[in-house]
Design a protein around this motif. Structure first.
Motif: not given
Length: 504
Positions: A62-63, A106-119, A122-131
């Protein structure tokens, strides 16, 4: 003293005493990095026992995403403020406005893209950490522009206060949340708390360096022209730094990311803290000499001599004591990271040879060259990672050594062609450090051979090797009159003179 308005002509005329400011700035910058080490190392020891390798791996990926996007967010505006020959009119305000627009977008774009990054991973928690980490982007513009002004004016005392407060809050919040079972969310919320503290510190301690007068895009062209070149290089740096996390996480899993991250942790700590203390100051000094029209080659070679004189014994000692250090600092669940630390420490020794070459080119107005050679360096690293990841972490780490040696040689050639620095001058600058490393690491290796560490004996072998390496470094520094030794001797002699005058 500088004016209250950092964009005013009065500030442009402010010229610090260079000899005094350079030494004092190095001292304050080094003090800041050592203070952060005193905070970070205990925190890492605690967190390594509270979080699993997989949890640390999730946060590491995530970081890494945040750091890559950060390069787009900053767009080189901080470096533009530091190296600009003039901040009169709306120059600084234009840089701040562009930073704000990019950061929030970019904060808005990363927030919107976070679920797809987690997918994808294959780690749902990754998207939550990014948000959660997106919140730091909303606060970054204020802190980054104030920090750039502090570096430009070599106000490293103020940076010490702000960064120390940030580090304390970030690590305390992270540990408390991890203790209460928040897992990989703990360092994410810690980062948010640390950024909020940094912004508050900028207002409280360095408010007179804040960009005032509202928003402006009057000078957007020169800012964007500089930023496009700088950002391309910065993205390549972040991609190269983050590539291990991305590639290992996708191909080998998050547990392997955590192991690699811990093995690389000590090397990264040296690069980010010890060498970072020098990097921030030399970039400011390179920029100042560029504005004055004086050469920066001699200063660059001196910085290389200093950093290798300290770094080669340190990283060599890390390789020799990898097992006891890992066991003592992180615990037995990280034993798989021991050979990774040994190999990456050797790789780091090669990288130190041309450390801060980006600062040299950027500070002297040749940001395009910095981008070219950063791209060459990171492309070689990424190709190596992709080619070896399937064979496991040890093969991947070992392959980085010859690749880094090749990248170092390429950059050395680039520096000699673009500056007044010759290849022989490079070798002359490295020779004293090479001698010090021999005096330190050869006897250190002998001690390790005859007094090896084991699960039942950790402290004794580690302290014995460390003591011999330290003594060998001091002896070698004295025999070859290494600049680091001369600096230490000068400080000690000055202190001793004060004691004698005071009658103590």
């Amino acid at each position: 003293m500088p004016s209250n308005d950092p964009a005013s002509p009065a500030m442009e005329q402010y010229q610090p005493n260079k000899r005094r400011s350079l030494r004092l700035s190095l001292a304050m910058s080094t003090a800041q990095q050592y203070t952060e080490l005193l905070i970070t190392i205990p925190s890492m020891m605690i967190m390594s026992r509270l979080l699993t390798p997989a949890e640390i791996g999730v946060y590491s990926v995530a970081i890494s995403f945040v750091n890559v996007v950060h390069m787009l967010r900053d767009f080189g505006t901080s470096e533009y403020i530091v190296q600009s020959t003039s901040l009169a009119g709306n120059v600084a305000r234009s840089a701040f406005t562009i930073t704000l627009i990019l950061a929030w977008s970019l904060a808005g774009l990363l927030f919107v893209a976070s679920p797809w990054i987690g997918l994808f991973f294959r780690e749902e928690g990754l998207g939550a950490v990014l948000r959660i980490l997106c919140l730091t982007y909303l606060m970054l513009p204020i802190g980054s522009t104030v920090n750039a002004m502090l570096i430009r004016e070599m106000e490293f005392g103020l940076r010490y206060r702000i960064n120390t407060a940030q580090s304390l809050v970030q690590n305390v919040v992270t540990i408390v949340l991890a203790w209460h079972g928040f897992g990989y969310f703990s360092p994410a919320w810690g980062a948010v708390a640390g950024m909020a503290t940094s912004v508050a510190g900028c207002f409280y301690w360095a408010g007179h360096y804040r960009i005032r007068g509202g928003f402006s895009l009057e000078y957007w062209r020169p800012v964007l022209n500089f930023g496009m070149n700088k950002t391309a290089g910065s993205i390549m740096i972040r991609l190269g730094d983050s590539a291990p996390d991305f590639i290992i996480g996708r191909l080998l899993g998050f547990t392997q990311v955590g192991i690699f991250s811990r093995g690389y942790g000590l090397v990264r700590m040296f690069q980010g803290n010890i060498s970072g203390a020098v990097g921030a100051v030399v970039f400011s000094e390179f920029s100042q000499r560029h504005r004055d029209g004086s050469g920066a080659g001699a200063l660059y070679l001196r910085s290389i001599t200093y950093i290798t004189g300290i770094g080669w014994p340190f990283l060599g000692c890390a390789a020799l004591t990898a097992f006891p250090v890992m066991r003592i600092v992180f615990g037995d669940q990280w034993d798989a990271a021991v050979p990774i630390l040994r190999l990456l420490a050797v790789q780091g020794m090669f990288a130190l040879i041309v450390l801060h070459f980006q600062e040299l080119f950027t500070g002297t107005g040749r940001v395009g060259l910095a981008t070219i050679w950063v791209t060459v360096w990171q492309t070689l690293i990424i190709i190596s990672l992709l080619a070896t990841a399937a064979f496991g972490l040890i093969v991947l780490s070992a392959a980085l050594i010859p690749v880094t040696a090749l990248a170092t040689l390429c950059v050395m050639i680039g520096i000699t062609r673009a500056t007044e620095i010759t290849f022989s001058a490079f070798l002359k600058a490295l020779l004293p450090s090479f001698a010090v490393a021999l005096f330190a690491l050869v006897p250190g290796g002998v001690v390790r051979w005859f007094y090896p560490a084991s699960p039942e004996a950790l402290w004794g072998p580690m302290l014995a090797v460390s003591a011999v390496v330290t003594a060998g470094s001091l002896l070698g520094g004295w025999l070859v009159q290494h600049p680091v030794w001369l600096e230490l001797h000068g400080v000690f002699a000055a202190r001793l003179g004060r004691f004698r005058k005071s009658g103590v």
